[in-house]
Design a protein around this motif. Sequence first.
Motif, PDB file in Angstrom:
ATOM      1  N   TYR A 209     -12.486   3.515  16.435  1.00 52.57           N
ATOM      2  CA  TYR A 209     -12.982   2.490  17.350  1.00 52.57           C
ATOM      3  C   TYR A 209     -14.043   3.089  18.270  1.00 52.57           C
ATOM      4  N   PRO A 210     -15.060   2.325  18.609  1.00 52.78           N
ATOM      5  CA  PRO A 210     -16.125   2.864  19.466  1.00 52.78           C
ATOM      6  C   PRO A 210     -15.655   3.093  20.900  1.00 52.78           C
ATOM      7  N   LYS A 211     -16.243   4.074  21.539  1.00 50.80           N
ATOM      8  CA  LYS A 211     -15.989   4.268  22.962  1.00 50.80           C
ATOM      9  C   LYS A 211     -16.631   3.120  23.720  1.00 50.80           C
ATOM     10  N   PRO A 212     -16.101   2.775  24.899  1.00 47.16           N
ATOM     11  CA  PRO A 212     -16.648   1.643  25.666  1.00 47.16           C
ATOM     12  C   PRO A 212     -18.158   1.767  25.884  1.00 47.16           C
ATOM     13  N   ASN A 213     -18.837   0.638  25.730  1.00 44.91           N
ATOM     14  CA  ASN A 213     -20.278   0.537  25.999  1.00 44.91           C
ATOM     15  C   ASN A 213     -21.136   1.414  25.079  1.00 44.91           C
ATOM     16  N   THR A 214     -20.651   1.636  23.847  1.00 52.26           N
ATOM     17  CA  THR A 214     -21.445   2.411  22.893  1.00 52.26           C
ATOM     18  C   THR A 214     -21.958   1.526  21.757  1.00 52.26           C
ATOM     19  N   SER A 222     -14.305  -1.624   9.107  1.00 53.73           N
ATOM     20  CA  SER A 222     -13.157  -1.099   8.364  1.00 53.73           C
ATOM     21  C   SER A 222     -11.900  -1.856   8.758  1.00 53.73           C
ATOM     22  N   SER A 223     -10.949  -1.933   7.817  1.00 55.06           N
ATOM     23  CA  SER A 223      -9.684  -2.604   8.137  1.00 55.06           C
ATOM     24  C   SER A 223      -8.681  -1.641   8.756  1.00 55.06           C
ATOM     25  N   ILE A 224      -9.032  -0.352   8.828  1.00 56.03           N
ATOM     26  CA  ILE A 224      -8.227   0.646   9.526  1.00 56.03           C
ATOM     27  C   ILE A 224      -9.048   1.144  10.704  1.00 56.03           C
ATOM     28  N   GLY A 225      -8.567   0.902  11.907  1.00 56.20           N
ATOM     29  CA  GLY A 225      -9.271   1.316  13.115  1.00 56.20           C
ATOM     30  C   GLY A 225      -8.526   2.442  13.805  1.00 56.20           C
ATOM     31  N   LEU A 226      -9.131   3.611  13.895  1.00 55.11           N
ATOM     32  CA  LEU A 226      -8.477   4.779  14.482  1.00 55.11           C
ATOM     33  C   LEU A 226      -8.711   4.824  15.998  1.00 55.11           C
ATOM     34  N   TYR A 227      -7.674   5.171  16.739  1.00 55.31           N
ATOM     35  CA  TYR A 227      -7.800   5.258  18.191  1.00 55.31           C
ATOM     36  C   TYR A 227      -8.560   6.506  18.620  1.00 55.31           C
ATOM     37  N   GLY A 232      -4.971   9.803  13.035  1.00 47.18           N
ATOM     38  CA  GLY A 232      -4.366   8.511  12.747  1.00 47.18           C
ATOM     39  C   GLY A 232      -4.459   8.031  11.323  1.00 47.18           C
ATOM     40  N   TYR A 233      -4.897   8.887  10.407  1.00 51.27           N
ATOM     41  CA  TYR A 233      -4.952   8.481   9.002  1.00 51.27           C
ATOM     42  C   TYR A 233      -3.528   8.372   8.440  1.00 51.27           C
ATOM     43  N   PRO A 234      -3.212   7.320   7.699  1.00 43.94           N
ATOM     44  CA  PRO A 234      -1.860   7.167   7.134  1.00 43.94           C
ATOM     45  C   PRO A 234      -1.453   8.375   6.303  1.00 43.94           C
TER      46      PRO A 234
END
Length: 268
Positions: A209-214, A222-227, A232-234
């Motif tokens: 996921y993008p950092k705020p305001n980037t 993507s249907s998998i969004g990493l924090y 966080g990969y399965p």
Amino acid sequence: MKSILAVFFFLIWTPAFSQSPSTREMDRINWMEFAEFVPGKINTVLLPTGTLEPHGVINNGADNTAPFAMAKAIAEDLNAMIAPTLNYGITGSMAAYPGAFQITEEAYAPFIRDILKGLAKNKFKNIIILNGHGGGQTAVLQKVAAEVANELGVRTLVINWWSYASDVTLEVFKEDGGHAGLNETAYIQAIDPTLVHKERYNADQATAYPKPNTWSAVPFPSSIGLYQEGQGYPNFDEKQAKEYFEKVNAKVAGLIRETIRKWDLAGL
């Protein structure tokens, strides 16, 4: 004489009705049995909420599967009933994917309000929303739940389970998770392994996921969004999945139990 005594002791030791309902699920219980337990013996209800959207290699309904399974796992311990799951929600940036549904806030807010009012009408004092989907849905649930609590004198609690249990993710996996990532995939795997299609997995399906305001993109690419980038990969580890499932449920149940205890202590 013996038969008379047998009937006598049966009447003495047999309660008028069971101390536990035949089912905790509101859509499976009979109305007469419901009246025997609510609110006299049960005044707490768990409401699972979610949506339909892509989740990597797990089911599109993972946001419904997870909170419902959680409710079933903790309901008896909390002496709670389980309301039918609200399966459609405010999907957001993944609404364009196949099989996804998007309910507008204008439609969702009054609908969830009427559901909460219905639970209050049925004399539940504690209304606990086990939310399986974040984004804009969280804000709507929190706002409406607070309004209903103040209007009707009930007590509401909204829980985003994956966020509240983020420390459990770090404890079990030693890294952060993500939407359809390590933690959510593990939770679904513990519920029903047939919903996890490891053979379809490709790590390239994941995007941090993008950092705020980037940057932002709709649909999300993507249907998998990493924090966190690179985490966080399965991993599809069955043992870790079961451990995670049990520890998350225990943590969520603990929050509910403690919140109700403090409500009662304050006389609210």
